[in-house]
Design a protein around this motif. Structure first.
Motif, short mmCIF file in Angstrom:
data_model
loop_
_atom_site.label_atom_id
_atom_site.label_comp_id
_atom_site.label_asym_id
_atom_site.label_seq_id
_atom_site.Cartn_x
_atom_site.Cartn_y
_atom_site.Cartn_z
N MET A 20 23.53 3.53 -6.28
CA MET A 20 22.28 3.80 -5.55
C MET A 20 22.05 2.74 -4.49
O MET A 20 22.40 1.58 -4.66
N SER A 21 21.40 3.13 -3.44
CA SER A 21 21.16 2.18 -2.36
C SER A 21 20.06 1.21 -2.76
O SER A 21 19.31 1.45 -3.70
N ALA A 22 19.97 0.12 -2.01
CA ALA A 22 18.96 -0.89 -2.30
C ALA A 22 17.59 -0.25 -2.23
O ALA A 22 17.30 0.53 -1.34
N GLY A 23 16.75 -0.56 -3.19
CA GLY A 23 15.39 -0.03 -3.18
C GLY A 23 15.28 1.33 -3.84
O GLY A 23 14.20 1.84 -4.02
N ALA A 24 16.39 1.92 -4.21
CA ALA A 24 16.33 3.22 -4.86
C ALA A 24 15.72 3.06 -6.25
O ALA A 24 15.93 2.06 -6.92
N GLU A 25 14.94 4.05 -6.67
CA GLU A 25 14.25 3.92 -7.94
C GLU A 25 14.81 4.93 -8.95
O GLU A 25 15.08 6.06 -8.62
N ALA A 26 14.93 4.47 -10.18
CA ALA A 26 15.41 5.34 -11.25
C ALA A 26 14.34 6.38 -11.55
O ALA A 26 13.18 6.20 -11.21
N PRO A 27 14.73 7.49 -12.23
CA PRO A 27 13.77 8.55 -12.53
C PRO A 27 12.51 8.05 -13.24
O PRO A 27 11.40 8.48 -12.93
N ALA A 28 12.68 7.12 -14.17
CA ALA A 28 11.51 6.58 -14.87
C ALA A 28 10.57 5.89 -13.90
O ALA A 28 9.35 6.01 -13.99
N ALA A 29 11.16 5.19 -12.95
CA ALA A 29 10.36 4.49 -11.95
C ALA A 29 9.62 5.51 -11.08
O ALA A 29 8.46 5.29 -10.71
N VAL A 30 10.30 6.61 -10.77
CA VAL A 30 9.65 7.67 -9.99
C VAL A 30 8.44 8.20 -10.74
O VAL A 30 7.36 8.35 -10.17
N ALA A 31 8.61 8.43 -12.03
CA ALA A 31 7.51 8.96 -12.84
C ALA A 31 6.34 7.98 -12.87
O ALA A 31 5.18 8.38 -12.74
N SER A 32 6.63 6.69 -13.01
CA SER A 32 5.52 5.75 -13.11
C SER A 32 4.86 5.55 -11.75
O SER A 32 3.65 5.30 -11.65
N LEU A 33 5.66 5.70 -10.69
CA LEU A 33 5.10 5.65 -9.33
C LEU A 33 4.11 6.82 -9.16
O LEU A 33 2.98 6.64 -8.69
N ALA A 34 4.56 8.00 -9.56
CA ALA A 34 3.70 9.18 -9.45
C ALA A 34 2.42 9.01 -10.26
O ALA A 34 1.32 9.31 -9.78
N GLU A 35 2.57 8.51 -11.48
CA GLU A 35 1.39 8.29 -12.32
C GLU A 35 0.42 7.31 -11.67
O GLU A 35 -0.79 7.51 -11.67
N GLY A 36 1.00 6.24 -11.13
CA GLY A 36 0.18 5.22 -10.47
C GLY A 36 -0.61 5.80 -9.31
O GLY A 36 -1.79 5.50 -9.14
N ILE A 37 0.03 6.65 -8.54
CA ILE A 37 -0.65 7.27 -7.40
C ILE A 37 -1.79 8.15 -7.89
O ILE A 37 -2.91 8.08 -7.37
N LEU A 38 -1.52 8.95 -8.92
CA LEU A 38 -2.56 9.84 -9.45
C LEU A 38 -3.73 9.05 -10.02
O LEU A 38 -4.85 9.52 -10.04
N ARG A 39 -3.45 7.82 -10.47
CA ARG A 39 -4.52 6.93 -10.95
C ARG A 39 -5.29 6.32 -9.80
O ARG A 39 -6.33 5.71 -9.98
N GLY A 40 -4.75 6.46 -8.57
CA GLY A 40 -5.44 5.92 -7.40
C GLY A 40 -5.01 4.51 -7.03
O GLY A 40 -5.71 3.81 -6.30
N ASP A 41 -3.85 4.10 -7.52
CA ASP A 41 -3.35 2.75 -7.24
C ASP A 41 -2.78 2.67 -5.81
O ASP A 41 -1.77 3.30 -5.51
N PRO A 42 -3.43 1.91 -4.93
CA PRO A 42 -3.00 1.87 -3.53
C PRO A 42 -1.60 1.25 -3.34
O PRO A 42 -0.89 1.61 -2.40
N ARG A 43 -1.21 0.33 -4.24
CA ARG A 43 0.12 -0.29 -4.08
C ARG A 43 1.23 0.72 -4.35
O ARG A 43 2.24 0.75 -3.69
N MET A 44 0.99 1.54 -5.37
CA MET A 44 1.96 2.59 -5.71
C MET A 44 2.05 3.59 -4.56
O MET A 44 3.12 4.05 -4.19
N LEU A 45 0.89 3.92 -4.02
CA LEU A 45 0.83 4.85 -2.89
C LEU A 45 1.62 4.29 -1.71
O LEU A 45 2.43 4.99 -1.09
N ALA A 46 1.43 3.01 -1.42
CA ALA A 46 2.12 2.39 -0.29
C ALA A 46 3.64 2.42 -0.51
O ALA A 46 4.40 2.68 0.42
N ARG A 47 4.05 2.18 -1.76
CA ARG A 47 5.49 2.20 -2.04
C ARG A 47 6.08 3.59 -1.85
O ARG A 47 7.15 3.76 -1.26
#
Ligand SMILES: Nc1nc2c(ncn2[C@@H]2O[C@H](COP(=O)(O)OP(=O)(O)OP(=O)(O)O)[C@@H](O)[C@H]2O)c(=O)[nH]1
Ligand SMILES: [Mg+2]
Length: 331
Positions: free
Chosen positions: A1-28
């Protein structure tokens, strides 16, 4: 995977973070989408339809018309009503993602400590005609974060504002009494996409004459299809309530059953079409050997044996031919 690529679990937690309204997750997630990272699609997919789509209002107009000032002030008005606001500033000139529009940063500063406002600059260079898709995707991320109204600013000087208009629900065209604005707006086709016209800098001389000229240019349109003209002085927060009202009326008009169905259908169609276009483009450009072929024709162009346009056309023909052959074998 390229640098910065996220594993599926990371994708899921990113999505959860966004749905929680976390601006850092949204920015990522926005960075992944902007860079067309491989996991961007999975994130968008997992967020699609999770929250209501916020109305998207595009603000466009000539350089310096007061777009950023007006967007910042309108965001303030919405915040005063308790509305969560997403802002995307599309910058067609800056090559640097996120580093654009320093002036806007300063103007938007008062919103910086408010976690119900999220502001993002998006550079357009390198988006290869995918600007509408990319803007739409960022808006979807904002929806998932909880945006209730999304504002998109773009300079109306070329193609980008037309792309942005494709991704938004309402287009506000901002003009000023300054000489040349009206002519530029007509030339750039801005008047055709305007659903609300803002005559900003109404404190400048010539505002009356400009308004008369605008009304004259709209006179040939049937009544009922003429965009309203709202006079504002963005720096003095004048005319904001009138703008709010005009936008509300436009939103209500869009919500009529005979409009909302076909319009939604057309938007979904356009959305799929641009996703297909992006996907195909990526697939073609990532094909084995493409970079080598590109190197070859680059040499030809530099040596004056062909033009970039002829070279591109020949490349497309060649790739389509190859593609057909591959498909034929596969069937
Ligand atoms: N007099 C007056 N000045 C204004 C008004 N609105 C904005 N300005 C000023 O006009 C200048 C440009 O405003 P911006 O909001 O940066 O305009 P913009 O359209 O976002 O500019 P670009 O993003 O660079 O195309 C700034 O100096 C503002 O303070 C207005 O209603 N009246
Ligand atoms: Mg601006």
């Amino acid at each position: 995977m390229s640098a910065g690529a996220e594993a599926p679990a990371a994708v899921a937690s990113l999505a959860e973070g966004i749905l929680r309204g976390d601006p850092r997750m949204l920015a990522r997630a926005m960075t992944l989408v902007e860079n067309a990272a491989p996991e961007a699609e999975a994130i968008l997919e997992s967020l699609y339809g999770k929250k209501p789509a916020a109305p998207r209002v595009g603000f466009t107009g000539p350089p310096g018309a007061g777009k950023s000032t007006l967007v910042a002030e309108y965001a303030r008005l919405l915040r005063a009503e308790g509305v969560q606001v997403g802002v995307i500033a599309v910058d067609p000139t800056s090559p640097f993602t996120g580093g654009a529009i320093l002036g806007d940063r300063v103007r938007m500063n008062e919103h910086a400590t408010d976690d119900k406002v999220f502001i993002r600059s998006m550079a357009t260079r390198g988006s290869l005609g995918g600007l509408a898709a990319r803007t739409g995707e960022l808006c979807e991320l904002l929806d998932a974060w909880g945006s209730e109204v999304t504002l998109v600013e773009t300079v109306g000087v070329g193609q980008s504002e037309l792309d942005v208009a494709e991704a938004t629900d309402t287009t506000v065209v901002i003009l000023t009494p300054e000489s040349g604005d009206a002519i530029q707006a007509l030339k750039a086709g801005l008047m055709e996409i305007a659903e609300v016209i803002v005559l900003n800098k109404a404190d400048h001389v010539g505002a009356d004459a400009m308004e008369a000229a605008l009304r004259a240019s709209l006179a040939f349109r049937p009544e009922g299809s003429r965009p309203p003209i709202v006079r504002t002085v963005a720096t003095a927060r004048q005319g904001l309530d009138e703008l709010h009202q005009a936008l509300r009326e436009h939103r209500e008009a869009l919500a009529k059953p005979e409009i909302v169905g076909p319009r939604r259908r057309e938007k979904v169609r356009a959305r799929i079409r641009s996703a297909v276009r992006e996907g195909l483009l990526d697939a073609w450009l990532r094909r084995q050997g493409f970079e080598d072929v590109l190197d070859g024709v680059t040499d030809d162009v530099i040596a004056g044996r062909t033009s970039p346009y002829r070279a591109a056309r020949a490349l497309i023909e060649r790739m389509t031919r190859d593609g057909k052959r591959t498909n034929g074998n596969g069937n």
